[in-house]
Design a protein around this motif. Structure first.
Motif: not given
Ligand SMILES: Cc1ncc(COP(=O)(O)O)c(C=O)c1O
Length: 392
Positions: A61-64
């Protein structure tokens, strides 16, 4: 600034690969590389890794940013894989790193910060990059006697007497299993004596475990580390997932500190996070997420264990085939080969003989005679043995 810069010395393994690529001879044989190869000569993506990767990419969902210590679940799972279920987990602090080399460098930085006067004793011989990594951290190093090159046997008595002469507080670098480049590992009784000597002398073990699963099996290959963790107050572990997950370029590893107390382990973990932060802020996530998903999913973990075992057996059968073929040429000279562990061994031949094998027969190995047994196939063993015989 750059006008006075001097070129680094060539890396003997990487420059060998370039020479091999440029060689146009039919039937050339590359025994120099440091990666696993399957019977078709490929370095495969393990099916368990491919499955985990497809699921991961589909659901991510994310590449934070992750934190400087990496993914805590990955760290726990690798800790358990290495240290086992009996591990004194509250006394172990760890972080994710950029491969095993990243773990070595981060831990070397920790030693330099905490004990800059400590001498790090490395086996003679050892993986060439150990010297570079330790020197880069400005640590003082020296070698302890390890291999008798002529017989291929461990010099256990000399090693023990070198440990007895180390200064308390010094550091001893140990290959947890599958010694690179020699394949000469201590047997269980040797490890007991080594651990006794380390305990008596008060030196700190710095274990490099880069080939868990390639020697006698995943659990067996961690036995020495686990004995040390059960017996000694402190140790350092640099762990690499590169080989046993076949995930080399994704840079997956972990650095651990076993401390005397849970509080000291927590502080060591935070300091390892700082070492990551100053070097590269935080370790790359992708490969570690796959390892986490494999180890954290029982069916995938079981599949992966089977895949590691298949790689181990393939290398072991090549080793047995070559040991048998060389025994027909000179049983005494090559006797140790069949008893050594992992992907590597050093053939007891000179650098000039290594050059002749390359020039005359298109057989490539490192100048110290190191061969990667995964680079062979069992049918080629007699051919290699005859080639070796022709240069003796
Ligand atoms: C003994 C040893 N330690 C550590 C490593 C580091 O592996 P990586 O940084 O690729 O995980 C290697 C790789 O060849 C090795 O042979």
């Amino acid at each position: 600034m750059f006008q006075t810069m001097t070129a680094p010395p060539p890396d003997k393994i990487l420059s060998l690969s370039e020479l091999f690529r440029a060689d146009t001879r039919q039937g050339k044989l590359d025994l120099g590389v440091g990666v696993y190869k399957d019977p078709e000569g490929r370095t495969p993506i393990l099916p368990s890794v491919a499955t985990a990767e497809a699921a991961h990419v589909a659901t991510l969902q994310t590449k934070a940013y992750v934190g400087p210590g990496g993914d805590p679940r990955f760290v726990e799972l690798v800790r358990d894989l290495a240290f086992g279920s009996e591990a004194p987990v509250t006394r172990i602090g760890g972080v994710q790193t950029a491969g095993g080399a990243g773990a070595l460098r981060v831990l070397a930085g920790l030693i330099a910060q905490q004990a800059p006067e400590a001498v790090v004793h490395v086996p003679d011989p050892t993986w060439v990059n150990h010297h570079s990594v330790l020197a880069d951290a400005r640590l003082r190093t020296t070698s302890y006697r390890y291999l008798d090159a002529a017989s291929g046997q461990l010099r256990i008595e000399e090693m023990l007497s070198d440990i007895a002469a180390m200064a308390p507080g010094d550091v001893i670098l140990l290959h947890g299993c599958c010694h690179n480049p020699t394949g000469a590992d201590p047997v269980a009784e040797d490890w007991d004596r080594i651990i006794d000597a380390i305990a008596a002398r008060g030196v700190l073990p710095f274990v490099d475990l880069a080939y868990q699963g390639f020697g006698d099996g995943l659990e067996q290959d961690a036995a020495a580390l686990r004995k040390m963790a059960a017996r000694l107050p402190e140790l350092l572990l640099a762990y690499s997932c590169s080989k046993n997950f076949g995930i080399y370029r994704d840079r997956v590893g972990a650095a651990f500190v076993l401390s005397e107390t849970a509080e000291a382990a927590g502080i060591a973990k935070a300091q390892l996070g700082v070492r990551n932060r100053v070097a590269y802020s935080m370790p790359p996530d992708h490969g570690a997420a796959l390892v986490r998903d494999i180890l954290g999913t029982p069916e995938l973990a079981a599949q992966w264990r089977g895949e590691v075992e298949a790689m181990r057996r393939h290398v072991a059968s090549n080793r047995a085939a070559l040991a048998e073929a060389l025994a027909e040429i000179d049983a005494q000279r090559f006797a140790a080969l069949g008893t050594q562990k992992g992907m590597f061994s050093c053939l007891p031949i000179s650098a000039a003989q290594v050059d002749r094998l390359r020039d005359e027969q298109a057989i490539y190995m490192v100048s110290d005679g190191r061969i990667n047994l995964a680079g062979l196939d069992a049918a080629q063993a007699p051919v290699l043995a005859r080639a070796v015989a022709s240069v003796l």
